[in-house]
Write a protein that holds these residues in place. Sequence first.
Motif, short mmCIF file in Angstrom:
data_model
loop_
_atom_site.label_atom_id
_atom_site.label_comp_id
_atom_site.label_asym_id
_atom_site.label_seq_id
_atom_site.Cartn_x
_atom_site.Cartn_y
_atom_site.Cartn_z
N PHE A 53 -9.26 20.79 51.20
CA PHE A 53 -9.62 20.00 50.62
C PHE A 53 -10.53 20.15 49.47
CE2 PHE A 53 -9.38 18.17 55.16
CZ PHE A 53 -8.69 16.99 55.43
N THR A 55 -14.22 18.57 47.54
CA THR A 55 -14.97 18.16 47.81
C THR A 55 -15.65 17.82 46.72
OG1 THR A 55 -16.15 19.18 49.66
CG2 THR A 55 -14.30 18.72 50.51
N GLU A 63 -15.83 17.11 56.45
CA GLU A 63 -15.42 18.73 57.16
C GLU A 63 -15.96 18.35 59.01
OE1 GLU A 63 -17.34 22.23 56.61
OE2 GLU A 63 -17.72 21.58 55.37
N TYR A 99 -12.27 24.24 52.48
CA TYR A 99 -13.12 23.33 51.86
C TYR A 99 -13.41 23.92 50.57
CZ TYR A 99 -12.62 21.06 56.06
OH TYR A 99 -12.64 20.20 57.18
N ARG A 101 -15.19 23.20 45.99
CA ARG A 101 -16.12 21.51 45.51
C ARG A 101 -16.23 21.32 44.06
NH1 ARG A 101 -22.27 19.40 47.34
NH2 ARG A 101 -21.34 19.11 49.53
#
Length: 281
Positions: A53, A55, A63, A99, A101
């Motif tokens: 992901f 994010t 999450e 994950y 960002r």
Amino acid sequence: MLKKCLFPVAGYGTRFLPATKAMPKEMLPLVNKPLVQYGVEEAIDAGLVEIGFVTGRGKRAIEDHFDTNFELEHQIAGTGKERYLDSVRNVIDRASFSYTRQGEMRGLGDAILQGQRLVGDEPFGVVLADDLCLNDGPGVLGQMVQLYNQFRCSIVAVEEVPRDQIHKFGVIAGNEIKPGLYQVTDMVEKPATEEAPSNMAIIGRYILTPDIFDLIRHTPPGKNGEVQITDALLAQAQKGCVLAYRFQGRRFDCGSVDGFVEATNHVYKTIYLPGEKDSDD
């Protein structure tokens, strides 16, 4: 072998405010299952079990969803409500999740570039959860994996859309090499109706080869000042080969309120009602 899939989920979901002020739009429920879970299930069913992901701020609920909630599970253990967790438990058991960002909203191309740290130097799928795709047979991503195994190049999913809607999409032109499969010769992001090369619109399913990352790095901001994956894919098509696939199945635009309501009604009537009965146990 394809095993990785990126989900760019950093967007703000402004069309669903105020609901998305504190909740990711990807967690909006279609009846009793969040939108993003449908996309993850499609990826897993296609064999892409390493889920990444990309994010942004305020996306922690995604999450948490793909993780164990010990307090909740203890509270409902042994009751009829426990079965409502079966689908997400199955997802958690079958896949791994990572994950990263996207610090600044700079477009889909940039979001995919941020995902390089998750997929490395491997081909990978991309799913935009806003596009809910349903099919009685193999999912759209599964269909595309079969094509990738044959052609070993980047592939985008496309569908025909009305001309008055074409300005909302990336649009391809190409040579049909077999029914429903095109070798891309041109791509334009959100063209004016009169400038569109066709009415074949790109939807939120991609399979990309890892050389796309260098192409994105050298792609200047385009439409709306954002780094467009469409521009990088056009460069890839000009250097080698990109295919467009007219998929089998039905797509719902869950990025719009009208499409989300239509999808909810469809899921309620065709998926939820046949398989679920409320229980107070």
